[in-house]
Motif scaffolding. Structure first.
Motif, PDB file in Angstrom:
ATOM      1  N   HIS A 149       0.842  -1.199   0.000  1.00  0.00           N
ATOM      2  CA  HIS A 149       0.000   0.000   0.000  1.00  0.00           C
ATOM      3  C   HIS A 149       0.877   1.248   0.000  1.00  0.00           C
ATOM      4  O   HIS A 149       0.433   2.313  -0.410  1.00  0.00           O
ATOM      5  CB  HIS A 149      -0.906   0.040   1.231  1.00  0.00           C
ATOM      6  CG  HIS A 149      -1.842  -1.114   1.315  1.00  0.00           C
ATOM      7  ND1 HIS A 149      -2.876  -1.289   0.434  1.00  0.00           N
ATOM      8  CD2 HIS A 149      -1.897  -2.159   2.159  1.00  0.00           C
ATOM      9  CE1 HIS A 149      -3.538  -2.386   0.744  1.00  0.00           C
ATOM     10  NE2 HIS A 149      -2.956  -2.941   1.787  1.00  0.00           N
ATOM     11  N   GLY A 191       2.087  12.762  -9.414  1.00  0.00           N
ATOM     12  CA  GLY A 191       1.643  11.701  -8.511  1.00  0.00           C
ATOM     13  C   GLY A 191       0.275  12.047  -7.957  1.00  0.00           C
ATOM     14  O   GLY A 191      -0.295  13.096  -8.281  1.00  0.00           O
ATOM     15  N   ALA A 192      -0.245  11.164  -7.118  1.00  0.00           N
ATOM     16  CA  ALA A 192      -1.618  11.368  -6.635  1.00  0.00           C
ATOM     17  C   ALA A 192      -1.729  12.520  -5.647  1.00  0.00           C
ATOM     18  O   ALA A 192      -2.794  13.116  -5.512  1.00  0.00           O
ATOM     19  CB  ALA A 192      -2.151  10.082  -6.015  1.00  0.00           C
ATOM     20  N   THR A 193      -0.640  12.857  -4.968  1.00  0.00           N
ATOM     21  CA  THR A 193      -0.694  14.019  -4.077  1.00  0.00           C
ATOM     22  C   THR A 193      -1.027  15.253  -4.913  1.00  0.00           C
ATOM     23  O   THR A 193      -1.923  16.036  -4.577  1.00  0.00           O
ATOM     24  CB  THR A 193       0.645  14.199  -3.341  1.00  0.00           C
ATOM     25  OG1 THR A 193       0.855  13.058  -2.508  1.00  0.00           O
ATOM     26  CG2 THR A 193       0.656  15.462  -2.492  1.00  0.00           C
ATOM     27  N   ASN A 207      -4.663  15.045  -6.333  1.00  0.00           N
ATOM     28  CA  ASN A 207      -5.665  15.402  -5.332  1.00  0.00           C
ATOM     29  C   ASN A 207      -5.698  16.909  -5.101  1.00  0.00           C
ATOM     30  O   ASN A 207      -6.769  17.516  -5.006  1.00  0.00           O
ATOM     31  CB  ASN A 207      -5.379  14.686  -4.009  1.00  0.00           C
ATOM     32  CG  ASN A 207      -5.759  13.199  -4.060  1.00  0.00           C
ATOM     33  OD1 ASN A 207      -6.532  12.781  -4.919  1.00  0.00           O
ATOM     34  ND2 ASN A 207      -5.214  12.413  -3.156  1.00  0.00           N
ATOM     35  N   HIS A 257      -6.811  10.271   2.571  1.00  0.00           N
ATOM     36  CA  HIS A 257      -5.363  10.455   2.592  1.00  0.00           C
ATOM     37  C   HIS A 257      -5.057  11.911   2.948  1.00  0.00           C
ATOM     38  O   HIS A 257      -5.859  12.806   2.671  1.00  0.00           O
ATOM     39  CB  HIS A 257      -4.814  10.130   1.201  1.00  0.00           C
ATOM     40  CG  HIS A 257      -3.324  10.061   1.114  1.00  0.00           C
ATOM     41  ND1 HIS A 257      -2.543  11.156   0.828  1.00  0.00           N
ATOM     42  CD2 HIS A 257      -2.472   9.024   1.274  1.00  0.00           C
ATOM     43  CE1 HIS A 257      -1.271  10.784   0.815  1.00  0.00           C
ATOM     44  NE2 HIS A 257      -1.200   9.496   1.075  1.00  0.00           N
ATOM     45  N   MET A 281     -12.774   8.760  -1.113  1.00  0.00           N
ATOM     46  CA  MET A 281     -11.804   7.773  -1.612  1.00  0.00           C
ATOM     47  C   MET A 281     -12.496   6.470  -1.985  1.00  0.00           C
ATOM     48  O   MET A 281     -13.489   6.072  -1.367  1.00  0.00           O
ATOM     49  CB  MET A 281     -10.687   7.527  -0.591  1.00  0.00           C
ATOM     50  CG  MET A 281     -11.096   6.810   0.661  1.00  0.00           C
ATOM     51  SD  MET A 281      -9.871   6.868   2.029  1.00  0.00           S
ATOM     52  CE  MET A 281      -8.300   6.993   1.246  1.00  0.00           C
ATOM     53  N   ASN A 341      -6.340   3.334   2.260  1.00  0.00           N
ATOM     54  CA  ASN A 341      -4.979   2.813   2.203  1.00  0.00           C
ATOM     55  C   ASN A 341      -4.543   2.075   3.464  1.00  0.00           C
ATOM     56  O   ASN A 341      -3.598   1.309   3.436  1.00  0.00           O
ATOM     57  CB  ASN A 341      -3.995   3.950   1.901  1.00  0.00           C
ATOM     58  CG  ASN A 341      -4.279   5.190   2.708  1.00  0.00           C
ATOM     59  OD1 ASN A 341      -5.359   5.777   2.614  1.00  0.00           O
ATOM     60  ND2 ASN A 341      -3.334   5.591   3.520  1.00  0.00           N
ATOM     61  N   ASP A 393     -10.302   9.666  -4.880  1.00  0.00           N
ATOM     62  CA  ASP A 393      -8.909   9.238  -4.794  1.00  0.00           C
ATOM     63  C   ASP A 393      -8.955   7.721  -4.953  1.00  0.00           C
ATOM     64  O   ASP A 393      -9.337   7.006  -4.030  1.00  0.00           O
ATOM     65  CB  ASP A 393      -8.345   9.660  -3.431  1.00  0.00           C
ATOM     66  CG  ASP A 393      -6.928   9.145  -3.186  1.00  0.00           C
ATOM     67  OD1 ASP A 393      -6.484   8.243  -3.934  1.00  0.00           O
ATOM     68  OD2 ASP A 393      -6.284   9.631  -2.243  1.00  0.00           O
ATOM     69  N   VAL A 415      -6.390   5.743  -5.822  1.00  0.00           N
ATOM     70  CA  VAL A 415      -5.019   5.204  -5.837  1.00  0.00           C
ATOM     71  C   VAL A 415      -4.956   3.729  -5.451  1.00  0.00           C
ATOM     72  O   VAL A 415      -4.324   2.919  -6.122  1.00  0.00           O
ATOM     73  CB  VAL A 415      -4.115   6.037  -4.895  1.00  0.00           C
ATOM     74  CG1 VAL A 415      -2.791   5.337  -4.648  1.00  0.00           C
ATOM     75  CG2 VAL A 415      -3.889   7.424  -5.468  1.00  0.00           C
ATOM     76  N   GLN A 416      -5.605   3.373  -4.334  1.00  0.00           N
ATOM     77  CA  GLN A 416      -5.476   1.998  -3.822  1.00  0.00           C
ATOM     78  C   GLN A 416      -6.382   1.014  -4.566  1.00  0.00           C
ATOM     79  O   GLN A 416      -6.141  -0.184  -4.539  1.00  0.00           O
ATOM     80  CB  GLN A 416      -5.794   1.958  -2.323  1.00  0.00           C
ATOM     81  CG  GLN A 416      -4.799   2.717  -1.461  1.00  0.00           C
ATOM     82  CD  GLN A 416      -3.437   2.037  -1.360  1.00  0.00           C
ATOM     83  OE1 GLN A 416      -3.297   0.828  -1.601  1.00  0.00           O
ATOM     84  NE2 GLN A 416      -2.420   2.810  -1.004  1.00  0.00           N
ATOM     85  N   THR A 472      -1.962   7.035  -9.371  1.00  0.00           N
ATOM     86  CA  THR A 472      -0.507   7.181  -9.373  1.00  0.00           C
ATOM     87  C   THR A 472       0.139   5.873  -9.816  1.00  0.00           C
ATOM     88  O   THR A 472      -0.378   4.790  -9.530  1.00  0.00           O
ATOM     89  CB  THR A 472      -0.005   7.630  -7.982  1.00  0.00           C
ATOM     90  OG1 THR A 472       1.372   7.989  -8.082  1.00  0.00           O
ATOM     91  CG2 THR A 472      -0.150   6.553  -6.925  1.00  0.00           C
ATOM     92  N   HIS A 523       3.135   4.506  -9.025  1.00  0.00           N
ATOM     93  CA  HIS A 523       3.983   3.669  -8.159  1.00  0.00           C
ATOM     94  C   HIS A 523       3.207   2.715  -7.248  1.00  0.00           C
ATOM     95  O   HIS A 523       3.793   1.889  -6.564  1.00  0.00           O
ATOM     96  CB  HIS A 523       4.971   4.530  -7.352  1.00  0.00           C
ATOM     97  CG  HIS A 523       4.410   5.252  -6.173  1.00  0.00           C
ATOM     98  ND1 HIS A 523       4.497   4.743  -4.892  1.00  0.00           N
ATOM     99  CD2 HIS A 523       3.789   6.441  -6.061  1.00  0.00           C
ATOM    100  CE1 HIS A 523       3.958   5.621  -4.052  1.00  0.00           C
ATOM    101  NE2 HIS A 523       3.508   6.653  -4.731  1.00  0.00           N
ATOM    102  N   LYS A 524       1.873   2.810  -7.257  1.00  0.00           N
ATOM    103  CA  LYS A 524       1.094   1.833  -6.495  1.00  0.00           C
ATOM    104  C   LYS A 524       0.620   0.683  -7.394  1.00  0.00           C
ATOM    105  O   LYS A 524      -0.040  -0.239  -6.931  1.00  0.00           O
ATOM    106  CB  LYS A 524      -0.116   2.505  -5.831  1.00  0.00           C
ATOM    107  CG  LYS A 524       0.210   3.753  -4.993  1.00  0.00           C
ATOM    108  CD  LYS A 524       0.553   3.453  -3.560  1.00  0.00           C
ATOM    109  CE  LYS A 524       1.021   4.687  -2.812  1.00  0.00           C
ATOM    110  NZ  LYS A 524       0.050   5.270  -1.907  1.00  0.00           N
TER     111      LYS A 524
HETATM  112  C1  PLP Z   1      -0.112   6.710  -1.917  1.00  0.00           C
HETATM  113  C2  PLP Z   1      -1.401   7.427  -1.861  1.00  0.00           C
HETATM  114  C3  PLP Z   1      -1.499   8.762  -2.280  1.00  0.00           C
HETATM  115  C4  PLP Z   1      -0.302   9.586  -2.684  1.00  0.00           C
HETATM  116  O1  PLP Z   1       0.193   9.224  -3.918  1.00  0.00           O
HETATM  117  P1  PLP Z   1       1.622   9.776  -4.402  1.00  0.00           P
HETATM  118  O2  PLP Z   1       1.692   9.437  -5.841  1.00  0.00           O
HETATM  119  O3  PLP Z   1       2.630   9.032  -3.578  1.00  0.00           O
HETATM  120  O4  PLP Z   1       1.667  11.242  -4.147  1.00  0.00           O
HETATM  121  C5  PLP Z   1      -2.747   9.345  -2.264  1.00  0.00           C
HETATM  122  N1  PLP Z   1      -3.841   8.678  -1.859  1.00  0.00           N
HETATM  123  C6  PLP Z   1      -3.769   7.401  -1.442  1.00  0.00           C
HETATM  124  C7  PLP Z   1      -5.015   6.703  -1.000  1.00  0.00           C
HETATM  125  C8  PLP Z   1      -2.553   6.740  -1.418  1.00  0.00           C
HETATM  126  O5  PLP Z   1      -2.495   5.486  -0.974  1.00  0.00           O
END
Ligand code: PLP
Length: 425
Positions: A31, A93-95, A98, A123, A170, A174, A199, A201-202, A222, A224-225
């Motif tokens: 995660h 990235g997701a930061t 968002n 997040h 979300m 996460n 969001d 991401v996960q 993002t 990298h997840k």
């Molecule tokens: C990892 C994560 C982020 C941030 O993503 P980055 O690409 O690392 O900035 C945002 N939201 C959730 C739920 C995450 O797990």
């Protein structure tokens, strides 16, 4: 001379890192991030060296090749989401995604209203952006979640006001892996004509994600997840029914239709595109395999350790997430007792102390059990052997720590700890 050669050869450096990990630490923290899939790395390599052009260079072949690769990746990512490639904007990235979604909507639609609805377990990239907007005259409702970590649609309905401009919720958490009722929430937002951001991401790569099914207007993701590189992400921005407009947060050369200026990270984008292609190809089988391993891990622990509680939803949860509390055991101590397994605990290190996770707090986990929690995050490269090894080491560590715990001993002797008169100093 030899020294110079050594330090400039990336493959020497690479093999050195690989060699140092001979004492193999089992990675159970998917995660937090995932390793780059070798197929992704292979796809990226030419874009660092031979195909190094700036995708914005319109006047020569280097630029055209880079742009072509970027557009192929954009298509791959759009297909993964059931979207149009024109609706994908690349970010760092997701930061950033968002931030761009929430600040972009807030600024663009401020005249329509200044109220935003989100949840207490988002997040930090969402929560801190909302806190910032509160200092700029916006009002934010942070909805509670139920005992499993799901937001109730009735609560959203009750929170909506005439000046609500955005609902941001979300898809999957996460920490505890709980999945929200996305289609239901999206349908509600659409009925009310309020923009809906998620969001995701996960959720990406673990469960099917489709912007039409969820009726999402904005969606953060993002690389990298999902076994892609770090530092590259995207924001889906709906173009039709409705056409969402965003104020940019970065200004410059007008890249990405002016929404996100900055020279595109071509190798990163190519890797992201390949990672998305692999998600489309592998998702159903991979999720089923990982779910089986997660269940093996959970049951393996439950069979040998008592007083283990599951945090999050029993079924509406990500297939790769196991978050459990081991009563009478400090999560931090447990983590240090299993150095050969990389996991996370439910305590967040703040400057002065260990704070229990705000997510666990929000679902009603008491402080003790929150400090006793461990998050296992399985992934594409997790093997059955690693799961069995993790069970063995975790069980041993919990048993050893409990042997040293007077509280556990008292509880086992049938003493109700709530009735004990503690002397305080
Ligand atoms: C990892 C994560 C982020 C941030 O993503 P980055 O690409 O690392 O900035 C945002 N939201 C959730 C739920 C995450 O797990």
């Amino acid at each position: 001379m030899a020294k110079v050669e050594k330090s400039t050869n990336p493959f020497k450096v690479f093999s050195k890192v690989a060699a140092s990990s001979e004492r193999k630490v089992i990675y159970m923290d998917n995660h937090a991030t995932t390793p780059v899939d070798p197929r992704v790395l292979e796809a990226m390599m030419p874009y660092f060296t031979t195909v190094f052009g700036n995708a914005a260079s319109r006047n020569h072949a280097y630029g055209w090749s880079a742009e072509e690769a970027v557009e192929a990746a954009r298509l791959s990512i759009a297909q993964m989401l059931g979207a149009n490639p024109k609706e994908i904007v690349f970010t760092s990235g997701a930061t950033e995604s968002n931030n761009l979604a929430i600040r972009g909507v807030a600024e663009m639609y401020a005249e329509k209203g200044k109220h935003i609805i989100t949840t207490a377990i988002e997040h930090k990239a969402i929560l801190d952006t909302c806190k910032y907007l509160e200092t700029k005259g916006f009002e934010v409702t942070y909805l509670p979640v139920d005992h499993y970590g799901q937001v109730r649609v009735e609560d959203i309905r009750a929170a909506v006001r005439a000046d609500t401009i955005l609902i941001s919720i979300m898809a999957a958490n996460n920490e505890i892996g709980t999945i929200n009722r996305m289609a239901e929430i999206g349908t509600f937002a659409k009925e009310r004509g309020i923009l809906f951001h998620t969001d995701a991401v996960q959720a990406i790569g673990r469960i099917p994600v489709n912007v039409e099914d969820w009726k999402a207007d904005l969606l953060s993701l993002t690389a990298h997840k999902i076994y892609g590189p770090k530092g590259i992400g995207a924001l889906y921005i709906r173009r039709k029914n409705p056409r969402v407009r965003l104020s940019p947060i970065l200004f410059g050369g007008g890249h990405e239709r002016g929404v996100r200026s900055g020279t595109l990270n071509v190798p990163g984008i190519v890797g992201f595109g390949k990672a998305a292609e692999l998600v489309r190809e592998l998702l159903p089988e991979e999720s089923a395999r990982v779910l089986k391993l997660r269940e093996r891990l959970h049951q393996g622990i439950l069979a040998q350790v008592d007083e283990v509680t599951l945090n999050g939803h029993p079924t509406e949860r990500l297939p790769n997430n196991l978050n459990v509390s081991f009563a009478y055991v400090e999560g931090e101590a447990l983590m240090m007792s299993i150095p050969d397994v990389a996991v996370s605990s439910g305590s967040a290190c703040t400057s002065a102390s260990l704070e229990p996770s705000y997510v666990l707090k929000a679902i009603g986990v008491g402080e003790d059990l929150a400090h006793s929690s461990i998050r296992f995050g399985l992934g594409r490269f997790t093997t059955e052997e690693e799961v069995d090894h993790t069970i063995e080491m975790t069980v041993k560590a919990v048993q050893r720590l409990r042997e040293m715990s007077p509280l556990y001993e008292m509880a086992k002797e049938g003493i109700d700890l709530k009735t004990v008169q503690w002397t305080t100093h």
